[in-house]
Design a protein around this motif. Structure first.
Motif, PDB file in Angstrom:
ATOM      1  N   GLU A   1      -3.733  28.336  54.546  1.00  0.00           N
ATOM      2  CA  GLU A   1      -3.198  28.075  53.212  1.00  0.00           C
ATOM      3  C   GLU A   1      -1.692  28.258  53.190  1.00  0.00           C
TER       4      GLU A   1
ATOM      5  N   GLN B   1       1.706  29.648  51.421  1.00  0.00           N
ATOM      6  CA  GLN B   1       2.255  30.680  50.554  1.00  0.00           C
ATOM      7  C   GLN B   1       3.742  30.376  50.415  1.00  0.00           C
TER       8      GLN B   1
ATOM      9  N   GLU C   1      -0.090  30.198  56.381  1.00  0.00           N
ATOM     10  CA  GLU C   1      -0.869  31.293  56.937  1.00  0.00           C
ATOM     11  C   GLU C   1      -2.174  30.759  57.521  1.00  0.00           C
TER      12      GLU C   1
END
Length: 214
Positions: free
Chosen positions: A137, A139, A144
């Protein structure tokens, strides 16, 4: 070109050839058997062998194209379905449950390379099957990546584990450790870090954080 780059290219080529030797060899043997076999039932079995070997070879080539190559044709990003399909291809008939926790947005090629090479390491480690969770995902500008393996036995080569945990220089470069070296190299190119954590004897977490804008 430095000696290290030459060595790395040689090790990656060795790994690719090693993994392709079995299905391609089986295909060649099947063709030889088919040329001599007259019994219809045996010919049908040989054709099944040829079909299986062809599927395995194609799956491995698809995986290596994304994991080791430039993944031409996808631009700067790769659809997650391509990465998932490539991983499922190298699992073959091994009893591994894949829990894919990545959305539909295309992933940058560096992230895909890291996901696939870490997946290759963990699939190899799950010799008796198990569960493999894969997530990725964004950020902010960072990406990450986390892969979690759960099984009764997780057999990661000690040098591979050291390279993932401590860096490229932690162990010798070999055809077995080359994917781990590539993970560290891609992470370094993207201002990233790699992590590995042995949670329990039956659980292993690996991942990376990429900081392209860092």
């Amino acid at each position: 070109m430095t000696d290290d780059r030459v060595d790395f290219a040689s090790m990656m080529a060795s790994r690719l050839c090693h993994d392709l030797l079995s299905p391609v060899g089986a295909f060649a043997n099947g063709l030889e058997l088919l040329a001599d076999e007259k019994d219809p039932e045996m010919r049908a079995r040989v054709l099944d062998l040829l079909e299986q070997s062809a599927r395995t070879s194609a799956a491995k080539l698809k995986f290596f194209r994304l994991a080791f190559g430039s993944a031409g044709g996808f631009g700067e990003a790769v659809p997650p379905t391509e990465a998932k399909g490539a991983i499922e291809g190298i699992m073959a008939d091994r009893p591994i449950t894949l829990n894919w926790m990545i959305g539909e947005d295309a992933l940058p090629k560096p992230a895909v390379k890291i996901i696939l090479n870490l997946a290759l390491i963990l699939v190899d480690a799950l010799v008796r099957g198990g569960r493999l969770d894969i997530g990725c995902e964004r950020q902010g500008e960072n990406i990450e990546i986390a892969l979690h393996a759960e099984a009764e036995r997780i057999l990661v080569d000690a040098d591979v584990e050291r390279i993932l945990a401590e860096g490229e220089a932690a162990a010798a470069m070999t055809s077995r450790t080359a994917p781990a070296v590539l993970v560290q190299a891609v992470a370094a190119q993207n201002n990233g870090t790699v992590m590995l954590a042995r949670e329990t004897p039956t659980s292993l977490l690996v991942g990376a954080v990429l900081r392209p804008g860092g």
